[in-house]
Structures are given as C-alpha cells and as structure tokens.
Write a protein that holds these residues in place. Structure first.
Motif, mmCIF file in Angstrom:
data_model
loop_
_atom_site.group_PDB
_atom_site.id
_atom_site.type_symbol
_atom_site.label_atom_id
_atom_site.label_comp_id
_atom_site.label_asym_id
_atom_site.label_seq_id
_atom_site.Cartn_x
_atom_site.Cartn_y
_atom_site.Cartn_z
ATOM 1 N N ILE A 133 4.005 -5.847 7.723
ATOM 2 C CA ILE A 133 4.204 -5.765 9.171
ATOM 3 C C ILE A 133 4.136 -7.148 9.804
ATOM 4 O O ILE A 133 5.013 -7.540 10.587
ATOM 5 N N ASP A 134 3.107 -7.901 9.441
ATOM 6 C CA ASP A 134 2.913 -9.231 10.044
ATOM 7 C C ASP A 134 4.075 -10.159 9.726
ATOM 8 O O ASP A 134 4.517 -10.934 10.586
ATOM 9 N N ASN A 135 4.568 -10.089 8.497
ATOM 10 C CA ASN A 135 5.686 -10.947 8.106
ATOM 11 C C ASN A 135 6.939 -10.626 8.920
ATOM 12 O O ASN A 135 7.652 -11.533 9.385
ATOM 13 N N ALA A 136 7.220 -9.326 9.105
ATOM 14 C CA ALA A 136 8.395 -8.917 9.884
ATOM 15 C C ALA A 136 8.271 -9.377 11.333
ATOM 16 O O ALA A 136 9.238 -9.864 11.928
ATOM 17 N N ILE A 137 7.079 -9.217 11.897
ATOM 18 C CA ILE A 137 6.865 -9.645 13.284
ATOM 19 C C ILE A 137 7.051 -11.157 13.420
ATOM 20 O O ILE A 137 7.666 -11.642 14.383
ATOM 21 N N ASP A 138 6.552 -11.925 12.451
ATOM 22 C CA ASP A 138 6.707 -13.390 12.485
ATOM 23 C C ASP A 138 8.175 -13.796 12.453
ATOM 24 O O ASP A 138 8.596 -14.720 13.164
ATOM 25 N N ILE A 139 8.962 -13.105 11.637
ATOM 26 C CA ILE A 139 10.397 -13.413 11.554
ATOM 27 C C ILE A 139 11.063 -13.213 12.909
ATOM 28 O O ILE A 139 11.847 -14.045 13.377
ATOM 29 N N ARG B 257 -4.326 -2.073 13.400
ATOM 30 C CA ARG B 257 -4.191 -2.558 12.024
ATOM 31 C C ARG B 257 -4.445 -1.378 11.094
ATOM 32 O O ARG B 257 -5.355 -0.584 11.322
ATOM 33 N N ALA B 258 -3.625 -1.258 10.048
ATOM 34 C CA ALA B 258 -3.737 -0.085 9.181
ATOM 35 C C ALA B 258 -4.857 -0.230 8.161
ATOM 36 O O ALA B 258 -5.653 0.687 7.954
ATOM 37 N N GLY B 259 -4.910 -1.372 7.449
ATOM 38 C CA GLY B 259 -5.949 -1.584 6.441
ATOM 39 C C GLY B 259 -5.834 -0.679 5.240
ATOM 40 O O GLY B 259 -6.841 -0.348 4.602
ATOM 41 N N VAL B 260 -4.586 -0.256 4.902
ATOM 42 C CA VAL B 260 -4.392 0.648 3.761
ATOM 43 C C VAL B 260 -3.214 0.155 2.931
ATOM 44 O O VAL B 260 -2.434 -0.697 3.344
ATOM 45 N N ASP B 261 -3.080 0.742 1.726
ATOM 46 C CA ASP B 261 -1.942 0.457 0.863
ATOM 47 C C ASP B 261 -0.885 1.541 1.036
ATOM 48 O O ASP B 261 -1.183 2.683 1.395
ATOM 49 N N ILE B 262 0.343 1.150 0.748
ATOM 50 C CA ILE B 262 1.443 2.129 0.703
ATOM 51 C C ILE B 262 2.216 1.905 -0.586
ATOM 52 O O ILE B 262 2.155 0.837 -1.186
ATOM 53 N N SER C 7 -1.245 2.427 13.643
ATOM 54 C CA SER C 7 -2.420 3.298 13.619
ATOM 55 C C SER C 7 -2.363 4.202 12.401
ATOM 56 O O SER C 7 -1.344 4.287 11.705
ATOM 57 N N LEU C 8 -3.486 4.871 12.132
ATOM 58 C CA LEU C 8 -3.572 5.828 11.026
ATOM 59 C C LEU C 8 -3.653 7.239 11.578
ATOM 60 O O LEU C 8 -4.338 7.494 12.573
ATOM 61 N N ILE C 9 -2.961 8.161 10.911
ATOM 62 C CA ILE C 9 -3.023 9.576 11.279
ATOM 63 C C ILE C 9 -3.807 10.301 10.193
ATOM 64 O O ILE C 9 -3.334 10.469 9.065
ATOM 65 N N SER C 10 -5.026 10.687 10.528
ATOM 66 C CA SER C 10 -5.886 11.452 9.600
ATOM 67 C C SER C 10 -6.039 10.768 8.242
ATOM 68 O O SER C 10 -6.213 11.437 7.222
ATOM 69 N N ASN C 11 -5.985 9.440 8.218
ATOM 70 C CA ASN C 11 -6.086 8.665 6.977
ATOM 71 C C ASN C 11 -5.027 9.041 5.946
ATOM 72 O O ASN C 11 -5.170 8.743 4.759
#
Length: 373
Positions: A230-236, A251-256, A289-293
């Motif tokens: 996300i941060d990289n895309a926003i910086d671009i 901030r999500a703080g999770v892996d996908i 954001s996170l929805i129900s983790n």
C-alpha cells in the motif's frame, strides 16, 4: 402427456385404457372450459377432442387453443360419433385440428396417428428452439461486431490524443532549444513525459484485457505484508501527482497471499481514478482497516463528480464508461474491469459508494493470510 376432452366419463375411461396400455401419460377434462384452463396451465403433446359438448364445443375449444401462441402448435385430433358429414370434418380442420376421426375407430390406427403427430410436434418444437438459438447467436455476432467497431473507434481516439499531444510538445521543445529557452524545453519535456505515461497506461490496459480474455493474465503469488504494498503504491502516486495530497489513515498489520504487483496495480488505478475524476479537489482520502480480522478493507474516497446510482453496477464491466464523463476524461473503460478481475482472483470483494456531485468511495477487500475461520 395427452389430454382427453370429452363430456362423457365412459369415453374418457376407454381412451385412457388404450393410451396407458401404449405407455402414454394421460390427463382429462369433462368440458371445453376445463380443457382451456388445463391447456394454459400444463404442457401437452397432443389433445384428443370430442366435437359435441355442452357449453364450448370442440371446434370453439380448438380455435381458442390455436389462437394462443403458447399452444398453437399442439396437435389436435377430433373424435366424433355424431358430426360425421363432410361439412363438420372440414370445420374441424379449419378450426385447427390435425385430424378428424369418426367413432367407432380402430385403436391401432389411433395410436399410429398419435405417434406420428407427437413426433411431428416434437420436431416442430426442436426446430423452433434451434431457430431461436440461431437468431440469438446471429444477434450476438452482430452485437459483438458493433462492440468491436465501437471499441476500435474509441481506442483509436484515446490512443491518438496523447500521441497528438506528444507530437505538439516535441515541436515546442525543438523551438525552445533553437531559441536557447532551456526552462521552456524542460517544461515541454515534462508534459511529454506525462503524455507518454498516459499512453503507456492505455497500452497496458489493452494488453491486460487481452490476457484476461484468453485466460493468460499472469499472477506470481506469495505471502506478503500488505502495508508495504500500500505504502509503495501511494508513494508512486504522490511522486507522479504532487499537486494532490493523499491522506492515509489506518494500517492493516497483516499478511496477504497474492501477487503484490497486481494488488499494487489495483491501488494505483483506484488512486489515479480518484485524482482524474476530481479535478477541482486536491485531496484524496485513503483508508485501511480490518474486518473481523479476516479481511483487509481498502477505501479510496474523492470529492469529485460522483456517479449516478443506476450506472454504478456497470462500472466494473469491460469497456464501460459513464456517458456524462466520457467526453471530459480520457480512458478506454478497462481499468476497473481489470481491477475487478484481479480482486476476484484474490478472492476479494469490490464496489463503490457514490452520489453525483458529492464524490465517490471505491473499495476492495483482500483475505487475511492465513484466513481466519
């Protein structure tokens, strides 16, 4: 199924016994009125119809059945022991009957005729279905041809626009160098770069759409932290559009699990669309954001032109562009379609909330890895 119409129960019983012996399913009606109700409600392969009945006679029933588009092809065989002269037989054919049999009749002959007429009826229905399929296929070919022609026209126009601009800016660069106006030359080179970037995006969209259609859109999946993507895309986008402020919250703080470049592609498309369609606003809101983790929810909100409710369901389809904005903004109408395909491949959801004149909020979700149950 065969429908027997006769006002005498004993005649129905006798015919039913013959037909069931030959493995036909049978229904019956004791009057013309009852027969018409059943014909409209049920499907029959053939009707055995008595001529002389109280109320509606057989001829009137046949004329009504032949007058309905749903039932006009059902074969009708008249059965009569009273009206046996040529005048009544002719009237039977004129009212829609396929045959007119006089009682007493040979059961074997009746069964032979029933088999013949049912086979002809089945062939008629099959031909009608084939004809309908053919008509639909021809119309689909025609529509595909129209869509192709419209797309070629639109693509030619959209690709020509930045090319024309590039040609003009390069001429201005040459003149600036001739006059030793370096600052002007840099300005025109920057504008040329911007038009080249637009052209590159259009070409990438064309290639991606072609790959999606052929099932060859590449995905290099792996487990990644979502926040750096996300941060990289926003910086671009911030570097490309310094005139616009992207205000990020959450901030999500999770892996996908997925393709980080394709996910970045979706975010870039959402952000550049938000900037593109809100020319009078300098701020874009970006929320994570996170929805129900279980899901990461990404929301991009602008305060631009907005989209009518009745057009929102079409936004993520191929080549679709809102008519009200198609003359004001460049594009092939493929960006959101490509985003939708990428999100679906990542088992996510997508959508938009918008109101004309009040901006739009485009969102999509990604499952958290490992997905919580």
């Amino acid at each position: 199924m065969i429908l027997i119409v006769d006002d005498k129960p004993e005649n129905i019983i006798a015919l039913k016994r013959i037909l069931e012996k030959n493995h036909y399913q049978v229904d019956s009606a004791l009057s013309g009125e009852e027969a018409l109700k059943k014909v409209l409600k049920n499907s029959y392969d053939l009707i055995l119809l008595d001529v002389q009945m109280p109320g509606l006679d057989g001829f009137e029933v046949a004329e009504s059945i032949s007058g309905y588009s749903k039932t006009q092809d059902i074969p009708i065989i008249f059965l009569s022991a009273v009206n046996v002269n040529k005048q009544f037989i002719s009237k039977g054919y004129a009212s829609g009957g396929r045959d007119y049999m006089v009682k007493p009749f040979d059961p074997d002959v009746l069964i032979l005729k029933i088999k013949t007429f049912i086979k002809l009826y089945e062939q008629t229905i099959s031909l009608q279905k084939m004809q309908q399929v053919l008509v639909e296929e021809i119309e689909f070919r025609k529509q595909a041809e129209r869509t192709k022609d419209e797309f070629i026209t639109m693509a030619s126009h959209e690709l020509k626009t930045p090319l024309t601009s590039i040609k003009g800016y390069m001429q201005m660069v040459e003149r600036s160098f001739d006059k030793d106006l370096k600052d002007d030359a840099r300005k025109y080179l920057e504008r040329t770069r911007q038009q080249l970037e637009k052209l590159n995006i259009l070409i990438d969209d064309l290639l991606d759409t072609s790959k999606i259609a052929s099932g060859k859109l590449d995905f290099r999946n792996g487990v990644y932290e979502v926040d750096p993507i996300i941060d990289n895309a926003i910086d671009i986008v911030r570097q490309t559009y310094p005139s616009h402020a992207i205000i990020k919250t959450g901030r999500a703080g999770v892996d996908i699990y997925g393709d980080q470049l394709r996910i970045e592609q979706v975010i870039l498309n959402y952000l550049t669309n938000a900037i593109k369609y809100s020319p009078n606003s300098a701020e874009i809101l970006f929320d994570v954001s996170l929805i129900s983790n279980e899901e990461v929810l990404i929301n991009v909100t602008d305060s631009g032109i907005g989209i009518p409710k009745d057009k929102q369901s079409e936004l993520f389809t191929k080549f679709y562009r809102v008519e009200e904005s198609s003359n004001r903004f460049q594009g092939l109408g493929m960006g959101l379609y490509i985003c939708a395909e990428i999100i679906k491949r990542h088992h996510g959801r997508y959508g938009v909330d918008s109101e004309p004149g009040k901006g739009s909020s485009f969102y999509f979700t990604l499952p958290v890895y490992p997905q919580q149950v």
